[in-house]
Design a protein around this motif. Structure first.
Motif, PDB file in Angstrom:
ATOM      1  N   THR A 117       0.811  -1.212   0.000  1.00 21.18           N
ATOM      2  CA  THR A 117       0.000   0.000   0.000  1.00 21.18           C
ATOM      3  C   THR A 117       0.845   1.263   0.000  1.00 21.18           C
ATOM      4  N   TYR A 118       1.917   1.257   0.802  1.00 23.94           N
ATOM      5  CA  TYR A 118       2.696   2.475   0.993  1.00 23.94           C
ATOM      6  C   TYR A 118       3.924   2.566   0.104  1.00 23.94           C
ATOM      7  N   ASP A 119       4.282   1.492  -0.559  1.00 26.69           N
ATOM      8  CA  ASP A 119       5.446   1.536  -1.455  1.00 26.69           C
ATOM      9  C   ASP A 119       5.024   2.224  -2.750  1.00 26.69           C
ATOM     10  N   THR A 120       5.581   3.418  -2.964  1.00 29.20           N
ATOM     11  CA  THR A 120       5.176   4.200  -4.138  1.00 29.20           C
ATOM     12  C   THR A 120       5.915   3.779  -5.399  1.00 29.20           C
ATOM     13  N   SER A 121       6.937   2.932  -5.282  1.00 24.33           N
ATOM     14  CA  SER A 121       7.707   2.495  -6.448  1.00 24.33           C
ATOM     15  C   SER A 121       7.331   1.068  -6.790  1.00 24.33           C
ATOM     16  N   MET A 122       7.085   0.806  -8.047  1.00 22.54           N
ATOM     17  CA  MET A 122       6.687  -0.525  -8.489  1.00 22.54           C
ATOM     18  C   MET A 122       7.789  -1.177  -9.318  1.00 22.54           C
ATOM     19  N   ASP A 123       9.050  -0.808  -9.075  1.00 24.59           N
ATOM     20  CA  ASP A 123      10.140  -1.390  -9.836  1.00 24.59           C
ATOM     21  C   ASP A 123      10.550  -2.734  -9.226  1.00 24.59           C
ATOM     22  N   ARG A 172      13.321  -3.568  -7.581  1.00 29.39           N
ATOM     23  CA  ARG A 172      13.886  -3.481  -6.233  1.00 29.39           C
ATOM     24  C   ARG A 172      12.776  -3.376  -5.183  1.00 29.39           C
ATOM     25  N   GLY A 173      11.759  -2.604  -5.476  1.00 24.63           N
ATOM     26  CA  GLY A 173      10.643  -2.505  -4.542  1.00 24.63           C
ATOM     27  C   GLY A 173       9.922  -3.837  -4.363  1.00 24.63           C
ATOM     28  N   ARG A 174       9.769  -4.566  -5.457  1.00 25.10           N
ATOM     29  CA  ARG A 174       9.130  -5.882  -5.363  1.00 25.10           C
ATOM     30  C   ARG A 174       9.969  -6.837  -4.527  1.00 25.10           C
ATOM     31  N   ILE A 189      13.059   0.280   7.015  1.00 28.14           N
ATOM     32  CA  ILE A 189      13.757   1.552   7.241  1.00 28.14           C
ATOM     33  C   ILE A 189      14.556   1.961   6.007  1.00 28.14           C
ATOM     34  N   ARG A 190      15.200   1.001   5.347  1.00 26.10           N
ATOM     35  CA  ARG A 190      15.948   1.306   4.131  1.00 26.10           C
ATOM     36  C   ARG A 190      15.016   1.796   3.025  1.00 26.10           C
ATOM     37  N   ALA A 191      13.841   1.192   2.939  1.00 24.16           N
ATOM     38  CA  ALA A 191      12.871   1.626   1.932  1.00 24.16           C
ATOM     39  C   ALA A 191      12.406   3.049   2.188  1.00 24.16           C
ATOM     40  N   ARG A 192      12.278   3.417   3.480  1.00 24.34           N
ATOM     41  CA  ARG A 192      11.878   4.788   3.808  1.00 24.34           C
ATOM     42  C   ARG A 192      12.977   5.778   3.419  1.00 24.34           C
ATOM     43  N   LYS A 193      14.256   5.421   3.651  1.00 24.16           N
ATOM     44  CA  LYS A 193      15.358   6.304   3.294  1.00 24.16           C
ATOM     45  C   LYS A 193      15.454   6.497   1.785  1.00 24.16           C
ATOM     46  N   GLU A 194      15.081   5.460   1.035  1.00 22.79           N
ATOM     47  CA  GLU A 194      15.115   5.564  -0.425  1.00 22.79           C
ATOM     48  C   GLU A 194      13.865   6.217  -1.000  1.00 22.79           C
ATOM     49  N   GLY A 195      12.937   6.616  -0.136  1.00 22.54           N
ATOM     50  CA  GLY A 195      11.720   7.264  -0.598  1.00 22.54           C
ATOM     51  C   GLY A 195      10.674   6.310  -1.135  1.00 22.54           C
ATOM     52  N   PHE A 248       4.671   8.040   9.016  1.00 23.76           N
ATOM     53  CA  PHE A 248       3.523   7.353   9.609  1.00 23.76           C
ATOM     54  C   PHE A 248       3.365   5.947   9.016  1.00 23.76           C
ATOM     55  N   ALA A 249       3.544   5.832   7.700  1.00 25.59           N
ATOM     56  CA  ALA A 249       3.452   4.515   7.065  1.00 25.59           C
ATOM     57  C   ALA A 249       4.570   3.604   7.558  1.00 25.59           C
ATOM     58  N   LEU A 250       5.779   4.150   7.707  1.00 23.02           N
ATOM     59  CA  LEU A 250       6.885   3.358   8.226  1.00 23.02           C
ATOM     60  C   LEU A 250       6.600   2.893   9.655  1.00 23.02           C
ATOM     61  N   ASN A 251       6.084   3.789  10.486  1.00 23.57           N
ATOM     62  CA  ASN A 251       5.777   3.432  11.872  1.00 23.57           C
ATOM     63  C   ASN A 251       4.706   2.347  11.937  1.00 23.57           C
ATOM     64  N   THR A 252       3.717   2.422  11.046  1.00 22.86           N
ATOM     65  CA  THR A 252       2.667   1.412  11.030  1.00 22.86           C
ATOM     66  C   THR A 252       3.221   0.054  10.647  1.00 22.86           C
ATOM     67  N   LEU A 253       4.125   0.040   9.664  1.00 17.92           N
ATOM     68  CA  LEU A 253       4.716  -1.218   9.225  1.00 17.92           C
ATOM     69  C   LEU A 253       5.615  -1.817  10.310  1.00 17.92           C
ATOM     70  N   VAL A 254       6.468  -0.989  10.920  1.00 19.85           N
ATOM     71  CA  VAL A 254       7.362  -1.486  11.979  1.00 19.85           C
ATOM     72  C   VAL A 254       6.553  -1.947  13.189  1.00 19.85           C
TER      73      VAL A 254
END
Length: 228
Positions: free
Chosen positions: A24-30, A32-34, A105-111, A117-123
């Motif tokens: 839901t929160y991953d804005t990249s569909m490449d 690496r994101g998968r 956390i790495r995904a959040r740093k890469e945008g 908030f999405a990162l906190n919900t996932l963690v």
């Protein structure tokens, strides 16, 4: 048994949340994101399998060593080396979930995750899943004391051995008042025997709900379904 069943159901809900949140929160569909999403889900499955190997005999037979986890594709060889180098006498079910949090956390740093908030919900979902795995581990570690089972078994068998002699019907030939009818079948004693022995057998089955009995959890089926 009810606590274990509720714990398993809640774990399945948390695992679903762990899978849905990156999607839901991953804005990249490449690619690496998968791979990141698949990595988080694989670590969740790995933590669940490691927990079950500590409490379930059938899962322990399926994955007796970490090499079998590598063969199944749940654990990578380099991750196996890291877990083996950790010198501890306790279970390491929590380590894959630490890796899953690091990926988030790495995904959040890469945008790739759009906000904190999405990162906190996932963690938070990963942390809840970790506590539930620990709950299952503790249920098996601190089980019902064996003396309770021994006492209940001794009481039930002693009770019915005593009633076998203590509830014999009086001989009507002797002319005791109120004992004019000679009954050969102790119906109520049979009912008591069926009820108490049935409850005793049910209690013996509930001691280990993750065993190999027909009424236990189908943990291997759950593992196969989650991996699929």
């Amino acid at each position: 048994m009810e606590s274990d069943e509720a714990n398993v159901k809640f774990m399945r809900k948390q695992k679903k949340e762990i899978f849905v949140f990156p999607e839901t929160y991953d804005t990249s569909m490449d690619e690496r994101g998968r791979l990141m999403r698949r990595g988080i889900m694989r670590y969740a499955n790995l933590a669940f399998v490691i927990t079950l190997t500590c409490i379930s005999p059938c899962v322990k037979k399926r994955f007796p060593t970490m090499d079998h986890l590598v063969e199944a594709g749940i654990l990578l060889p380099n991750e196996k080396k890291i877990m083996e180098h950790l010198k501890t006498s306790h279970s390491t079910y929590w380590m894959p979930l630490v890796w899953a949090s690091s990926i988030a956390i790495r995904a959040r740093k890469e945008g790739r995750i759009r906000d904190d908030f999405a990162l906190n919900t996932l963690v938070e979902a990963i942390a809840n899943y970790r506590s539930l795995c620990g709950g299952l581990y503790n249920y098996d570690w601190i089980s019902i004391p064996l003396v309770y089972t021994q006492v209940v078994t001794l009481v039930v068998y002693t009770y019915f051995l005593s009633t076998l002699m203590g509830r014999q019907y009086l001989d009507p030939v002797q002319g005791y008042p109120g004992y004019d009818v000679d009954l050969y079948i102790p119906v109520f004693n049979f009912l008591q025997f069926f009820f108490y022995m049935g409850w005793l057998k049910v209690a013996e089955t509930l001691v280990n709900p993750f065993g190999e009995d027909d009424d236990d959890f189908e943990v291997n089926w759950i593992i196969d379904r989650d991996i699929q």
